[in-house]
Design a protein around this motif. Structure first.
Motif, short mmCIF file in Angstrom:
data_model
loop_
_atom_site.label_atom_id
_atom_site.label_comp_id
_atom_site.label_asym_id
_atom_site.label_seq_id
_atom_site.Cartn_x
_atom_site.Cartn_y
_atom_site.Cartn_z
N ASP A 129 75.79 132.85 40.33
CA ASP A 129 76.54 134.10 40.21
C ASP A 129 78.03 133.82 40.23
N TYR A 130 78.72 134.10 39.13
CA TYR A 130 80.16 133.90 39.04
C TYR A 130 80.89 135.16 39.47
N GLU A 131 82.17 134.99 39.85
CA GLU A 131 82.95 136.11 40.38
C GLU A 131 83.19 137.20 39.35
N ASN A 132 83.22 136.84 38.08
CA ASN A 132 83.48 137.85 37.04
C ASN A 132 82.22 138.65 36.68
N GLY A 133 81.16 138.43 37.44
CA GLY A 133 79.92 139.16 37.19
C GLY A 133 78.97 138.46 36.25
N GLU A 134 79.43 137.37 35.63
CA GLU A 134 78.57 136.62 34.73
C GLU A 134 77.55 135.81 35.54
N CYS A 135 76.43 135.53 34.92
CA CYS A 135 75.38 134.78 35.60
C CYS A 135 74.97 133.58 34.77
N GLY A 136 74.78 132.45 35.43
CA GLY A 136 74.31 131.23 34.77
C GLY A 136 73.01 130.78 35.40
N ILE A 137 72.48 129.69 34.87
CA ILE A 137 71.23 129.16 35.40
C ILE A 137 71.29 127.64 35.42
N ILE A 138 70.75 127.06 36.49
CA ILE A 138 70.65 125.61 36.58
C ILE A 138 69.19 125.27 36.85
N THR A 139 68.65 124.36 36.06
CA THR A 139 67.24 123.97 36.18
C THR A 139 67.15 122.50 36.57
N ARG A 140 65.94 122.07 36.84
CA ARG A 140 65.74 120.66 37.15
C ARG A 140 66.18 119.78 35.99
N THR A 141 65.98 120.28 34.77
CA THR A 141 66.41 119.51 33.60
C THR A 141 67.93 119.40 33.56
N ASN A 142 68.63 120.51 33.85
CA ASN A 142 70.11 120.47 33.93
C ASN A 142 70.56 119.42 34.93
N LEU A 143 69.94 119.42 36.11
CA LEU A 143 70.32 118.48 37.16
C LEU A 143 70.07 117.04 36.73
N LEU A 144 68.93 116.79 36.12
CA LEU A 144 68.59 115.44 35.67
C LEU A 144 69.59 114.94 34.64
N HIS A 145 69.91 115.79 33.68
CA HIS A 145 70.86 115.39 32.64
C HIS A 145 72.25 115.17 33.21
N ALA A 146 72.68 116.06 34.12
CA ALA A 146 74.02 115.94 34.70
C ALA A 146 74.18 114.67 35.51
N LEU A 147 73.18 114.35 36.32
CA LEU A 147 73.29 113.20 37.22
C LEU A 147 72.99 111.87 36.54
N VAL A 148 72.02 111.86 35.63
CA VAL A 148 71.59 110.59 35.04
C VAL A 148 72.27 110.30 33.71
N LEU A 149 72.31 111.30 32.83
CA LEU A 149 72.84 111.06 31.49
C LEU A 149 74.35 111.24 31.40
N GLU A 150 74.88 112.23 32.13
CA GLU A 150 76.30 112.53 32.01
C GLU A 150 77.13 111.97 33.15
N GLY A 151 76.50 111.38 34.15
CA GLY A 151 77.20 110.67 35.21
C GLY A 151 77.95 111.53 36.20
N TYR A 152 77.56 112.80 36.38
CA TYR A 152 78.23 113.65 37.36
C TYR A 152 77.92 113.15 38.77
#
Length: 598
Positions: free
Chosen positions: A183-206
């Motif tokens: 939940d963002y402050e401007n009222g917008e909503c996003g989503i994070i999934t296990r796939t997002n986490l896997l890609h961010a940590l393993v493929l994109e190096g976050y």
């Protein structure tokens, strides 16, 4: 074809418009008096007979053996049309009126219409498959009109954008969910999934400390609470997403829906019931869930779901209900030192509507449980509250006879096998279908091991054991037609039980440990104990019998095993007659194999 001819019945329901027209132009009508011969052995097949009114019997050339009996809407003699000449004699048992379809028209349609040709395959499995395909073209309005509400949405995990990735991952694991809304402050909503986490940590190096707001996908596809589930599925398909956010009237998050869940709801409505059972914390809550089961059965059946799938699903739901009741009532300290066993149709996984309780308890040999009897009486009463009536034969855990230690059960089975009298055979048959559902499941070996040790290849005992399968006559007349009393045709005694008990006997002989009749048939075919075609036909016949009985039970006679044959369409009467002939042949083979004489 005269207008009174009904093309809605199989196999004529699969004709194209041009083929229907072709039939209409070619069809004739003929009248035969009682005693007239319609076809003689050796006659060339010139026409297909479709009975409008009356009855015809099919007999051998010498007239001594009756093969079948045909009545309204039945048809014959297809083999003569396909092979060129008739092998049997057909004669009118009463004044009979028939439609006559010329052979050239029949054969033209037969060779150009695959579904029409398939109907005349003599294999019962093939014919019933065609019937099932026809029934599946049913109205799905119930699912189209199902709305999104609290009973079918999942709770949503919501986090703020500044939460680190590792913290969000830990929260998702703790909540046992595979996504989180951001939940963002401007009222917008996003989503994070296990796939997002896997890609961010393993493929994109976050780094694990990076805020989830930087990797979340947005915006989230949303649907409104109260909208149609069908719309949610369409939106998922069009947007190529697997999850949607459910929002209330004010635009706030009310929950989540994922595609597998929606598909489950559209196919069976079982997901909601499973959630209700899992979330039940009291017997009262479990009763509410159990009461929803009958609606599930109606939904599955009315939407053409395969009979075997319905049985498997309902058996699973029953097990979940009983296992939950077991965990709510049995003190936790004893749960791992005993085993709750279900038997009968529930043990075979073939129960559809709730039937009588058939259960037992196996105790660890070293267990000291002073209050066991009292707890088991409470358990049996609770199952009654949940819709499972007490067993008339008192085969329940409230009866001390069915509560024993592992060592006692082993000795009991051996004693029953040795005595082999009427009562012991009944008890052995009950135990042969035992299935563990709660507690220490390995304790079931106390029953299964001595059963296999004492009955495998034990033809002397099995000679007595198999006799109940041969006790009831198959409901066919001497003419090979369906035989029905005033109450109707008893499909349990005449069809279901001979298959179930006969297959049970053969499975014990061959050491097959499966309890489900269909799985037993598959194993017997693999072992060569049954021909594959015989196993397939027995399986299809059993499914047909169960389906016909279930349909009548759902119409208002929940405990009845009698079929009103007059209410069946001709295509189903034909399948029923075919299935009962399969049972008749099976019983003959059982009597021969186990050397049982009348």
């Amino acid at each position: 074809m005269p207008e009174p001819f009904d093309t809605s019945h199989a196999p004529f329901d699969c004709l194209t418009a041009s083929q229907v027209k072709q039939c209409r132009q070619a069809l004739d009508v003929a009248y035969f008096r009682r005693g007239d011969t319609l076809i003689q052995p050796g006659d060339t097949g010139e026409q297909l007979f479709i009975i409008i009114k009356g009855s015809v019997e099919e007999v051998s050339e010498d007239g001594k053996e009756v093969f079948s009996h045909y009545t309204t809407d039945d048809l014959f003699d297809v083999p003569a049309l396909l092979n060129g000449t008739a092998k049997h004699q057909y004669r009118a048992l009463e004044d009979t009126l028939c439609h006559l379809l010329p052979a050239e028209v029949f054969l033209a349609i037969y060779h150009h219409n695959h579904a029409f040709r398939g109907y005349f395959d003599t294999n019962l499995q093939r014919r019933q498959t065609l019937m099932v395909q026809a029934r599946q073209q049913q109205n799905l309005a119930e699912f189209m009109l199902t709305r999104i509400d609290d009973s079918n949405i999942q709770p949503a995990l919501c986090v703020t954008p500044d939460v680190p990735l590792h913290v969000a991952t830990a929260q998702m694991k703790a909540e046992r969910c595979d996504c989180a809304l951001v939940d963002y402050e401007n009222g917008e909503c996003g989503i994070i999934t296990r796939t997002n986490l896997l890609h961010a940590l393993v493929l994109e190096g976050y780094d694990q400390s990076v805020p989830v707001g930087e990797v979340a996908t947005r915006p989230v596809i949303s649907v409104e609470h109260g909208d149609f589930l069908f719309h949610a599925m369409i939106k998922m398909t069009r947007q190529r997403v697997k999850r949607v956010r459910v929002v209330d009237g004010e635009g706030k998050t009310a929950g989540m829906l994922d595609l597998p869940q929606v598909l489950s709801l559209f196919s069976t409505h079982s997901h909601v019931l499973n959630l209700q059972i899992a979330r039940a914390q009291t017997i009262d809550e479990l009763v509410i869930a159990a009461n929803s089961q009958s609606k599930l059965v109606h939904t599955l059946f009315n939407n053409g779901i395969h009979t075997r799938f319905v049985m498997q699903l309902i058996a699973t739901v029953n097990e979940q209900i009983m296992e939950k009741a077991f965990r709510l009532l049995v003190p936790e300290a004893y749960q791992s030192q005993c085993c709750l066993v279900v038997m009968g149709s529930e043990g075979r996984g073939e129960q559809v509507l709730k039937t009588d309780q058939d259960n037992a308890l196996i105790l660890a040999d070293d267990l000291n449980w002073p209050d066991c009897q009292q707890v088991m009486e409470t358990f049996s009463h609770t199952l009654y509250q949940l819709g499972y009536p007490p067993c008339p034969g008192n085969v329940m855990v409230s009866n001390p006879k069915w509560v024993k230690t592992a060592a006692q059960w082993q000795q009991t089975v051996r004693n029953l096998a040795q005595s082999a009298n009427h009562q012991s055979v009944m008890d052995l048959a009950i135990l042969a279908d035992s299935q563990p559902i709660a507690g220490d499941l390995s304790l079931i070996d106390a029953i299964h091991t001595p059963l296999n040790d004492t009955l495998t290849d034990n033809m002397l005992t099995l000679n007595t054991f198999v006799r109940p399968a041969l006790a009831f006559r198959v409901p066919l007349t001497v003419f090979g037609s369906l035989k029905s009393s005033k109450e109707g045709l008893d499909i349990k005694k005449g069809g279901i039980f001979p298959i179930v008990h006969g297959v049970r006997t053969m499975s014990l002989e061959k050491g097959v440990r499966h309890t489900n009749t269909f799985e037993r048939l598959e194993q017997l075919a693999k072992l060569g104990a049954l021909a594959e075609e015989t196993a397939d036909n027995l399986s299809e016949a059993l499914k047909l019998f169960i389906r016909l009985r279930l349909r009548q039970q759902l119409s208002g006679e929940p405990q009845s095993n009698y079929l009103d044959v007059s209410q069946l369409p001709s295509s189903e009467r034909d399948l029923l007659r075919h299935g009962l002939h399969v049972v008749k042949k099976f019983k003959e083979s059982l009597a021969f194999h186990y050397h049982v004489r009348d």
